[in-house]
Design an enzyme around this catalytic site. Structure first.
Site, PDB file in Angstrom:
ATOM      1  N   ASN A 222      17.335  41.536  25.745  1.00 48.39           N
ATOM      2  CA  ASN A 222      17.338  43.002  25.737  1.00 48.39           C
ATOM      3  C   ASN A 222      16.018  43.506  26.304  1.00 48.39           C
ATOM      4  OD1 ASN A 222      15.368  43.380  23.493  1.00 48.39           O
ATOM      5  ND2 ASN A 222      16.953  42.299  22.349  1.00 48.39           N
ATOM      6  N   LYS A 300      24.818  23.535  32.944  1.00 48.80           N
ATOM      7  CA  LYS A 300      24.961  24.832  33.617  1.00 48.80           C
ATOM      8  C   LYS A 300      26.442  25.124  33.913  1.00 48.80           C
ATOM      9  CE  LYS A 300      23.672  27.337  37.723  1.00 48.80           C
ATOM     10  NZ  LYS A 300      23.449  27.190  39.129  1.00 48.80           N
ATOM     11  N   LYS A 351      20.901  52.716   7.747  1.00 51.34           N
ATOM     12  CA  LYS A 351      20.231  51.420   7.909  1.00 51.34           C
ATOM     13  C   LYS A 351      19.224  51.183   6.778  1.00 51.34           C
ATOM     14  CE  LYS A 351      20.497  50.349  12.421  1.00 51.34           C
ATOM     15  NZ  LYS A 351      20.121  50.518  13.830  1.00 51.34           N
TER      16      LYS A 351
HETATM   17  N1  CTP Z   1      16.938  43.274  12.661  1.00 53.15           N
HETATM   18  C1  CTP Z   1      16.737  41.996  12.162  1.00 53.15           C
HETATM   19  N2  CTP Z   1      17.638  41.020  12.421  1.00 53.15           N
HETATM   20  C2  CTP Z   1      18.748  41.277  13.141  1.00 53.15           C
HETATM   21  C3  CTP Z   1      18.976  42.584  13.662  1.00 53.15           C
HETATM   22  C4  CTP Z   1      18.042  43.558  13.406  1.00 53.15           C
HETATM   23  O1  CTP Z   1      15.716  41.754  11.512  1.00 53.15           O
HETATM   24  N3  CTP Z   1      19.621  40.318  13.368  1.00 53.15           N
HETATM   25  C5  CTP Z   1      15.967  44.326  12.329  1.00 53.15           C
HETATM   26  C6  CTP Z   1      15.201  44.871  13.509  1.00 53.15           C
HETATM   27  O2  CTP Z   1      13.994  44.161  13.690  1.00 53.15           O
HETATM   28  C7  CTP Z   1      14.951  46.307  13.065  1.00 53.15           C
HETATM   29  C8  CTP Z   1      16.158  46.633  12.220  1.00 53.15           C
HETATM   30  O3  CTP Z   1      16.711  45.393  11.808  1.00 53.15           O
HETATM   31  O4  CTP Z   1      13.828  46.398  12.209  1.00 53.15           O
HETATM   32  C9  CTP Z   1      17.205  47.449  12.884  1.00 53.15           C
HETATM   33  O5  CTP Z   1      17.538  46.919  14.145  1.00 53.15           O
HETATM   34  P1  CTP Z   1      18.572  47.684  15.059  1.00 53.15           P
HETATM   35  O6  CTP Z   1      18.758  46.913  16.305  1.00 53.15           O
HETATM   36  O7  CTP Z   1      18.221  49.132  15.141  1.00 53.15           O
HETATM   37  O8  CTP Z   1      19.881  47.642  14.163  1.00 53.15           O
HETATM   38  P2  CTP Z   1      20.978  46.578  13.919  1.00 53.15           P
HETATM   39  O9  CTP Z   1      20.744  45.929  12.605  1.00 53.15           O
HETATM   40  O10 CTP Z   1      21.078  45.681  15.079  1.00 53.15           O
HETATM   41  O11 CTP Z   1      22.263  47.510  13.773  1.00 53.15           O
HETATM   42  P3  CTP Z   1      23.097  48.257  14.916  1.00 53.15           P
HETATM   43  O12 CTP Z   1      23.239  47.274  16.039  1.00 53.15           O
HETATM   44  O13 CTP Z   1      24.351  48.560  14.213  1.00 53.15           O
HETATM   45  O14 CTP Z   1      22.341  49.495  15.301  1.00 53.15           O
END
Ligand code: CTP
Length: 414
Positions: A222, A300, A351
């Site tokens: 990402n 691959k 969240k």
């Molecule tokens: N996070 C984490 N582990 C994951 C996913 C997210 O620790 N597998 C943590 C991120 O570091 C951040 C928070 O959770 O602090 C929220 O991440 P975000 O990407 O906004 O949310 P998601 O949990 O991925 O939820 P969604 O995709 O539904 O927005």
């Protein structure tokens, strides 16, 4: 101005990216820094000393054996009369000389003689960057404590595409700000009196993206740059904490004064966090991939004329939720980020509750915001009781404020 009274010794190497050094000088001076420029012989083939000295408002030093320069300020003194030494662009040749400790012109002699931290912004053809010799030199310099900004991926002046482009001037400015901010974090013997509200505390921070492999050469990733998480780790160290930074793959400099654990995947990140705990504060700033490819191909994937491959995904562990759910050794403060593109407050509040954290830093990562990879951010702090919008700030400033807020909530260590 973020760099008021900061003195930067800028070594400009000989590469096409030298033209960006002119803009870098302008940006640094806008922020209040003074810039003392030094050019290599190669640099003069790309930009003129007159352009550089006009923008810097200072004389350009170019000659190791200049009687006039030595009479005004000897090169040893020049190498030390700075808060930070910056090399931009840092060519493969300059990096090689630095790694070997060669001193055969003014620039390399200053780099060997300085007692100040050095930040380099490499710029070269991608094959030169990827060459094992350059990579060996980079590893040596990193081990010596030299900070790196970039290089970036992109189209090059030579027509090729890949890593080797010098970072943009604003990214270098941010790295300079972070390096200078972090500098004071290194506990120097004999220096006392800095406010260190997190002294005696342990802080674990996650930062950057994760890479989830598809096959040995491909991965899902990402746009996270790690700038916000790294700035938070720096700020925590500056506040006196022992900091463990668990970082996914990033190209920004390692923050000084923190213990770094490099990881690739979400599962590696969880294992590194588990190993780093217990801690007083856990801050999840990483953009963790929610899914991984279920069955990573051992070789691959080939086209073979059979159409596009079909992949199934497995859900990755939620690192933040798992830390917040720990029983006997849950950190006193568990902080998450919410990267949202719509219904920002609703999603972030959900969240906060779902992941059972104490505080959420909400940021808008919509396509037009420039948050991912950018220097600034506009966040809202959410707790169970409060919603506090902060103005648009640099990521370094957000980090400093966040750490001050957390230190305040935690109070002094007993
Ligand atoms: N996070 C984490 N582990 C994951 C996913 C997210 O620790 N597998 C943590 C991120 O570091 C951040 C928070 O959770 O602090 C929220 O991440 P975000 O990407 O906004 O949310 P998601 O949990 O991925 O939820 P969604 O995709 O539904 O927005």
């Amino acid at each position: 101005m973020t760099l008021t009274n900061k003195r930067i010794l800028l070594v400009v190497g000989g590469g096409i990216a030298a033209y960006k050094a002119l803009d870098l000088v302008r940006r640094l001076r806008e922020r209040g820094a003074t810039v003392r420029p030094v050019m290599t012989a190669g640099a003069k083939a790309f930009v003129t000393p007159l352009s550089l000295s006009s923008l810097a408002g200072a004389e350009v030093h170019e000659d190791l054996f200049s009687l006039t320069d030595e009479a005004e300020m000897g090169h040893i003194e020049l190498s030390r009369a700075a808060d930070l030494v910056v090399v931009a662009p840092a060519t493969a040749n300059l990096l090689a000389k630095m790694a070997a400790g060669l001193a055969d012109d003014l620039a390399s002699t200053l780099l060997l003689a300085t007692d100040k931290r050095t930040l380099v912004a490499p710029a070269m053809n991608l094959r030169m960057w990827l060459h094992p010799a350059t990579q060996r030199n980079v590893a040596t310099l990193r081990a010596d404590g030299v900070l790196f900004c970039g290089p970036d991926d992109g189209a090059m002046a030579c027509g090729e595409f890949g890593p080797g482009r010098m970072s943009e001037p604003l990214a270098i400015v941010a790295a300079i700000e972070a390096a200078l901010a972090a500098d004071t974090t290194i506990p120097l013997p004999g220096i006392t009196g800095q406010p260190r509200p997190l002294a005696g505390r342990r802080v674990v921070v996650t930062s950057g993206p994760t890479h989830e492999p598809i096959d040995p050469v491909r991965f899902i990733a990402n746009r996270s740059s790690g700038k916000q998480g790294h700035a938070i780790a720096s700020a925590a160290a500056q506040a006196g904490a022992e900091v463990i930074l668990v970082s996914g793959p990033v190209t920004i400099p390692d923050p000084p004064g923190v213990s770094l654990r490099r990881v690739e995947t979400a599962r590696d990140m969880l294992a590194a966090v588990d190993a780093a705990l217990p801690a007083d504060i856990f801050i999840a700033a990483a953009a963790v991939a929610d899914w991984r490819v279920d069955a990573v191909a051992p070789e691959k994937l080939k086209k073979n004329g059979g159409g596009a491959p079909v992949m199934t995904f497995a859900e990755n562990p939620d690192i933040l939720a798992s830390v917040a759910a720990r029983n006997h050794d849950r950190p006193a403060l568990v902080v998450g980020f919410a990267a949202e593109t719509e219904k920002l407050l609703d999603h972030a509040r959900a969240k906060l509750a779902r992941k059972r954290c104490d505080l959420i830093v909400l940021n808008d990562v919509g396509a037009c915001t420039g948050t991912f990879g950018g220097e600034d951010n506009e966040v809202t702090i959410l707790t169970a009781e409060e919603t506090i919008p902060w103005p648009r700030l640099s990521k370094v400033e957000i980090a400093t404020r966040l750490i001050a807020l957390l230190a305040d909530r935690l109070g002094p260590a007993s």
